[in-house]
Each structure stands twice: as C-alpha cells, then as structure tokens.
Design an enzyme around this catalytic site. Structure first.
Site, PDB file in Angstrom:
ATOM      1  N   ASN A   6       2.963   0.990  15.953  1.00 54.21           N
ATOM      2  CA  ASN A   6       1.961   0.833  15.259  1.00 54.21           C
ATOM      3  C   ASN A   6       1.853  -0.605  14.609  1.00 54.21           C
ATOM      4  O   ASN A   6       2.831  -1.060  13.789  1.00 54.21           O
ATOM      5  CB  ASN A   6       2.017   1.744  13.867  1.00 54.21           C
ATOM      6  CG  ASN A   6       1.020   2.041  13.137  1.00 54.21           C
ATOM      7  OD1 ASN A   6       0.652   0.688  12.665  1.00 54.21           O
ATOM      8  ND2 ASN A   6       0.375   3.067  12.667  1.00 54.21           N
ATOM      9  N   ASP A   8      -0.459  -1.893  12.083  1.00 50.53           N
ATOM     10  CA  ASP A   8      -1.381  -1.948  11.258  1.00 50.53           C
ATOM     11  C   ASP A   8      -0.963  -3.087  10.095  1.00 50.53           C
ATOM     12  O   ASP A   8      -1.568  -3.839   9.443  1.00 50.53           O
ATOM     13  CB  ASP A   8      -1.254  -0.886  10.460  1.00 50.53           C
ATOM     14  CG  ASP A   8      -1.879   0.614  11.147  1.00 50.53           C
ATOM     15  OD1 ASP A   8      -2.912   0.108  11.990  1.00 50.53           O
ATOM     16  OD2 ASP A   8      -1.844   1.701  10.648  1.00 50.53           O
ATOM     17  N   HIS A   9       0.595  -3.317  10.077  1.00 54.79           N
ATOM     18  CA  HIS A   9       1.104  -4.033   9.078  1.00 54.79           C
ATOM     19  C   HIS A   9       1.149  -5.557   9.455  1.00 54.79           C
ATOM     20  O   HIS A   9       1.230  -6.266   8.598  1.00 54.79           O
ATOM     21  CB  HIS A   9       2.341  -3.499   8.390  1.00 54.79           C
ATOM     22  CG  HIS A   9       2.111  -2.181   7.657  1.00 54.79           C
ATOM     23  ND1 HIS A   9       0.999  -2.394   6.617  1.00 54.79           N
ATOM     24  CD2 HIS A   9       2.704  -1.112   7.855  1.00 54.79           C
ATOM     25  CE1 HIS A   9       1.037  -0.948   6.416  1.00 54.79           C
ATOM     26  NE2 HIS A   9       1.894  -0.404   6.982  1.00 54.79           N
ATOM     27  N   HIS A  42      -4.511   2.253  12.864  1.00 53.10           N
ATOM     28  CA  HIS A  42      -5.281   3.231  12.287  1.00 53.10           C
ATOM     29  C   HIS A  42      -6.330   2.448  11.568  1.00 53.10           C
ATOM     30  O   HIS A  42      -6.350   1.584  10.817  1.00 53.10           O
ATOM     31  CB  HIS A  42      -4.488   3.809  11.037  1.00 53.10           C
ATOM     32  CG  HIS A  42      -5.097   4.483  10.257  1.00 53.10           C
ATOM     33  ND1 HIS A  42      -4.260   5.338   9.401  1.00 53.10           N
ATOM     34  CD2 HIS A  42      -6.242   5.200  10.120  1.00 53.10           C
ATOM     35  CE1 HIS A  42      -5.220   6.368   8.602  1.00 53.10           C
ATOM     36  NE2 HIS A  42      -6.423   6.158   9.004  1.00 53.10           N
ATOM     37  N   ARG A  44      -9.052   2.526   9.164  1.00 54.14           N
ATOM     38  CA  ARG A  44      -9.422   3.192   7.921  1.00 54.14           C
ATOM     39  C   ARG A  44     -10.941   2.911   7.561  1.00 54.14           C
ATOM     40  O   ARG A  44     -11.192   2.109   7.755  1.00 54.14           O
ATOM     41  CB  ARG A  44      -8.454   2.933   6.863  1.00 54.14           C
ATOM     42  CG  ARG A  44      -7.215   3.391   6.918  1.00 54.14           C
ATOM     43  CD  ARG A  44      -6.303   3.098   5.755  1.00 54.14           C
ATOM     44  NE  ARG A  44      -5.026   3.767   5.719  1.00 54.14           N
ATOM     45  CZ  ARG A  44      -4.841   5.021   5.033  1.00 54.14           C
ATOM     46  NH1 ARG A  44      -5.534   5.547   4.324  1.00 54.14           N
ATOM     47  NH2 ARG A  44      -3.605   5.619   5.127  1.00 54.14           N
ATOM     48  N   ARG A  48      -8.491  -1.715   5.092  1.00 55.00           N
ATOM     49  CA  ARG A  48      -7.322  -2.247   4.594  1.00 55.00           C
ATOM     50  C   ARG A  48      -6.576  -3.077   5.390  1.00 55.00           C
ATOM     51  O   ARG A  48      -5.789  -4.028   5.002  1.00 55.00           O
ATOM     52  CB  ARG A  48      -6.541  -1.261   3.712  1.00 55.00           C
ATOM     53  CG  ARG A  48      -5.786  -0.545   4.446  1.00 55.00           C
ATOM     54  CD  ARG A  48      -4.793   0.276   3.371  1.00 55.00           C
ATOM     55  NE  ARG A  48      -5.506   1.330   2.664  1.00 55.00           N
ATOM     56  CZ  ARG A  48      -5.055   2.397   1.933  1.00 55.00           C
ATOM     57  NH1 ARG A  48      -3.712   2.700   2.071  1.00 55.00           N
ATOM     58  NH2 ARG A  48      -5.839   3.124   1.426  1.00 55.00           N
ATOM     59  N   HIS A  49      -6.505  -2.729   6.719  1.00 53.81           N
ATOM     60  CA  HIS A  49      -5.724  -3.478   7.591  1.00 53.81           C
ATOM     61  C   HIS A  49      -6.423  -3.700   8.867  1.00 53.81           C
ATOM     62  O   HIS A  49      -6.979  -4.805   9.050  1.00 53.81           O
ATOM     63  CB  HIS A  49      -4.274  -2.868   7.952  1.00 53.81           C
ATOM     64  CG  HIS A  49      -4.134  -1.263   7.873  1.00 53.81           C
ATOM     65  ND1 HIS A  49      -4.845  -0.567   8.704  1.00 53.81           N
ATOM     66  CD2 HIS A  49      -3.301  -0.569   7.000  1.00 53.81           C
ATOM     67  CE1 HIS A  49      -4.402   0.753   8.267  1.00 53.81           C
ATOM     68  NE2 HIS A  49      -3.538   0.798   7.500  1.00 53.81           N
ATOM     69  N   GLU A  69      -5.566   5.833  15.377  1.00 56.85           N
ATOM     70  CA  GLU A  69      -5.420   6.886  14.352  1.00 56.85           C
ATOM     71  C   GLU A  69      -6.590   6.905  13.434  1.00 56.85           C
ATOM     72  O   GLU A  69      -7.322   5.553  13.224  1.00 56.85           O
ATOM     73  CB  GLU A  69      -4.286   6.425  13.449  1.00 56.85           C
ATOM     74  CG  GLU A  69      -3.037   7.168  13.639  1.00 56.85           C
ATOM     75  CD  GLU A  69      -2.059   6.608  12.745  1.00 56.85           C
ATOM     76  OE1 GLU A  69      -2.277   6.533  11.443  1.00 56.85           O
ATOM     77  OE2 GLU A  69      -1.086   6.068  13.011  1.00 56.85           O
ATOM     78  N   THR A 100      -0.576   7.554   5.090  1.00 54.83           N
ATOM     79  CA  THR A 100      -0.833   8.857   5.332  1.00 54.83           C
ATOM     80  C   THR A 100       0.416   9.747   4.844  1.00 54.83           C
ATOM     81  O   THR A 100       1.531   9.296   4.844  1.00 54.83           O
ATOM     82  CB  THR A 100      -0.815   9.046   6.840  1.00 54.83           C
ATOM     83  OG1 THR A 100      -1.940   7.846   7.350  1.00 54.83           O
ATOM     84  CG2 THR A 100      -1.344  10.360   7.112  1.00 54.83           C
ATOM     85  N   GLU A 150       1.214  15.455  16.611  1.00 48.69           N
ATOM     86  CA  GLU A 150       2.034  14.422  16.149  1.00 48.69           C
ATOM     87  C   GLU A 150       2.590  14.889  15.117  1.00 48.69           C
ATOM     88  O   GLU A 150       2.094  15.352  14.027  1.00 48.69           O
ATOM     89  CB  GLU A 150       1.432  13.075  15.956  1.00 48.69           C
ATOM     90  CG  GLU A 150       2.529  12.257  15.332  1.00 48.69           C
ATOM     91  CD  GLU A 150       2.082  10.729  15.079  1.00 48.69           C
ATOM     92  OE1 GLU A 150       1.059  10.305  15.647  1.00 48.69           O
ATOM     93  OE2 GLU A 150       2.513  10.136  14.282  1.00 48.69           O
ATOM     94  N   HIS A 190       6.296   8.833  11.452  1.00 44.44           N
ATOM     95  CA  HIS A 190       6.026   8.466   9.864  1.00 44.44           C
ATOM     96  C   HIS A 190       7.427   8.315   9.389  1.00 44.44           C
ATOM     97  O   HIS A 190       8.308   9.119   9.317  1.00 44.44           O
ATOM     98  CB  HIS A 190       5.503   9.687   8.901  1.00 44.44           C
ATOM     99  CG  HIS A 190       4.573   8.808   7.896  1.00 44.44           C
ATOM    100  ND1 HIS A 190       5.214   8.312   6.716  1.00 44.44           N
ATOM    101  CD2 HIS A 190       3.424   8.222   8.132  1.00 44.44           C
ATOM    102  CE1 HIS A 190       4.402   7.802   6.195  1.00 44.44           C
ATOM    103  NE2 HIS A 190       3.153   7.749   6.473  1.00 44.44           N
TER     104      HIS A 190
HETATM  105  N1  PXP Z   1       2.253   8.284  12.649  1.00 44.71           N
HETATM  106  C1  PXP Z   1       0.936   8.312  11.869  1.00 44.71           C
HETATM  107  C2  PXP Z   1       0.006   9.427  11.844  1.00 44.71           C
HETATM  108  C3  PXP Z   1       0.963   7.689  10.817  1.00 44.71           C
HETATM  109  O1  PXP Z   1      -0.184   7.690  10.020  1.00 44.71           O
HETATM  110  C4  PXP Z   1       1.463   6.574  10.777  1.00 44.71           C
HETATM  111  C5  PXP Z   1       1.577   5.461   9.353  1.00 44.71           C
HETATM  112  O2  PXP Z   1       0.423   4.662   9.732  1.00 44.71           O
HETATM  113  C6  PXP Z   1       2.940   6.448  11.456  1.00 44.71           C
HETATM  114  C7  PXP Z   1       2.875   7.256  12.367  1.00 44.71           C
HETATM  115  C8  PXP Z   1       3.743   5.333  11.494  1.00 44.71           C
HETATM  116  O3  PXP Z   1       4.667   5.309  10.211  1.00 44.71           O
HETATM  117  P1  PXP Z   1       5.692   4.340   9.725  1.00 44.71           P
HETATM  118  O4  PXP Z   1       4.633   2.965   9.298  1.00 44.71           O
HETATM  119  O5  PXP Z   1       6.275   4.951   8.413  1.00 44.71           O
HETATM  120  O6  PXP Z   1       6.434   3.992  10.860  1.00 44.71           O
END
Ligand code: PXP
Length: 237
Positions: A6, A8-9, A42, A44, A48-49, A69, A100, A150, A190
């Site tokens: 993922n 996003d960050h 994701h 959103r 935001r990202h 996502e 989330t 998931e 997550h």
């Molecule tokens: N799965 C889902 C559905 C999420 O919303 C997220 C966070 O965006 C993740 C996985 C990944 O979580 P983490 O960033 O804590 O690894």
C-alpha cells in the site's frame, strides 16, 4: 502468501509540501521491481494521500495488479469503473479517522454493497470487502457475490498481550476457513509489520497480505527495494 504494497504514505509525505516529491507512482514501480505482487492505494473522498492522477498513472504503468481501496460512494465508484483496477477493496471511510478503523458492516449495508459489487463487476473489476473476522459478515459477503474478503487484522496487530493476540489469531483462522468453504478469496491487512508477520504467516490459506505503513516507514531507512525484499523474505520463510 502474496504481498501487496500500500503506497498511500509516500503520497502523504509528498502532500506535506504540496509538490511532486516523493512520487508514489515511482515508489510503486520500485516495489514491483523488488518483487511486490501488487500495488494498493486508497483514493479517499478528501484526497489526503492518493489523488486521481496517481490512480490513473498507476493503472497505466504498473505491471502486477492494482487494488483500489475505496468507499462505496457514487463519485469513487465512477472513477473506479473508468480506471479499471484488477481489484476494488471496499472499506468504510470516516472523515475524521487517521486510518481505516475497522471492517465494513456488510449485514447492515447489504443492498448498497450488493449494487456496488454488481456495478464494479459490470466493468470487469473483482471486488473484495474489508471485514472483521466475523462469520456472519463473511456469509453476507458471499451472499452478495463478493469475490474476496480482506480480513481486518488491526485487532491482532494492536493486541496488548500474547493471550489476546492468540485469541484474535484463532478468530482469524476460523474466518479464513469459513470464507474458503464459501469459495471466497482471502486477503488480510492492517497494522501488519516486520515483527507480527512472523506469527501471522502461520495462518494457512491467506492469498495475500496488504501492508503499507510499516514498509513505507522502513523504506525511509533502508530504501524501498530492501524494505520490500525483507518483508517478502519474512512472508515466504
Ligand atoms: N488494508 C486496508 C483495507 C487498509 O485500509 C489499510 C490501510 O490503508 C491497509 C490494509 C494497510 O494497513 P497498514 O498501513 O497498517 O499496513
């Protein structure tokens, strides 16, 4: 067990200065080269990202699998159908949350989710529902033709004792078994990181984990390539 990153960050850091760097799309390409099986982002409502430009460029450039996502809102469904990710993972979305916070309540939102799944299927997009390891939520997911679930691993990841962690892992094991019996694919994610993954990887039959924060954070110290390779090595041990 496959690994999707993922990204996003990377976008969160970019957006902190409102410029172009670091580009999350470039991060995705490096992660693929390092062996990631897929890229997750994701989109959103508040952007935001990840933004729309990122999603469209990712669609054009990545060679593995794009997992978008998203909340089941008209605006985002329209973008998803237009972009065409391989997988759409539906999540609950609250404006104030940092990330989330939990799984979807599929049972209480069954008709809206059923409609959304049908719409995404019409655009040949497979669908995953982000749910707690709860057998009734999994039954409801299968009933409305989701392809995957998931499983939310946040409770496992945040467990304060080994006993609590063990109990949650048992719930997850039962949930995976149940989902597989119903013919669903099973992803999980997550809060998974380089430490708790060693326990988590013992759960059989999970198709893929989706990990973001821990790998992005580690990549700041060791680079994206090494951060991805280290996670894959742990998963496949
Ligand atoms: N799965 C889902 C559905 C999420 O919303 C997220 C966070 O965006 C993740 C996985 C990944 O979580 P983490 O960033 O804590 O690894």
């Amino acid at each position: 067990m496959k690994f999707s990153l993922n990204i996003d960050h990377f976008a969160t850091v970019r957006n902190a200065r409102g410029g172009q760097q670091p580009d999350p799309v470039a991060a995705a390409l490096i992660a693929e080269q390092a062996g990631a099986d897929g890229i997750v982002c994701h989109l959103r409502e508040d952007r935001r990202h990840i933004n729309e430009r990122d999603v469209r460029l990712l669609r054009e450039l990545i060679k593995t699998k794009l997992d978008l996502e998203m909340a089941a809102t008209d605006e985002i469904i329209k973008i998803a159908c237009d972009v065409g990710p391989e997988l759409a993972t539906l999540v609950p979305e609250k404006r104030q949350e940092l990330t989330t916070e939990g799984g979807l309540n599929v049972i209480d939102n069954i008709s809206r989710l059923k409609e959304t799944i049908a719409e995404l299927h019409e655009s040949e997009i497979e669908v995953s529902l982000f749910v707690e390891p709860d057998l009734e939520q999994i039954d409801a997911s299968a009933e409305i033709n989701s392809d995957f679930i998931e499983i939310h691993t946040g409770v496992f990841a945040n467990a304060l004792s080994e006993e609590e962690q063990f109990d949650e892992l048992e719930r997850i094991r039962a949930a995976v078994k149940h989902a597989k019996k119903l013919g669903l694919g099973v992803n999980a994610g997550h809060g998974l990181d380089y430490h708790n993954i060693k326990v988590f990887r013992e759960v059989p039959d999970i198709d893929e984990v989706s990990i973001g924060h821990a790998v992005v954070a580690h990549s700041m110290f060791v680079g994206i390539e090494r951060a991805v390779k280290e996670m894959i090595a742990l998963l496949r041990k």
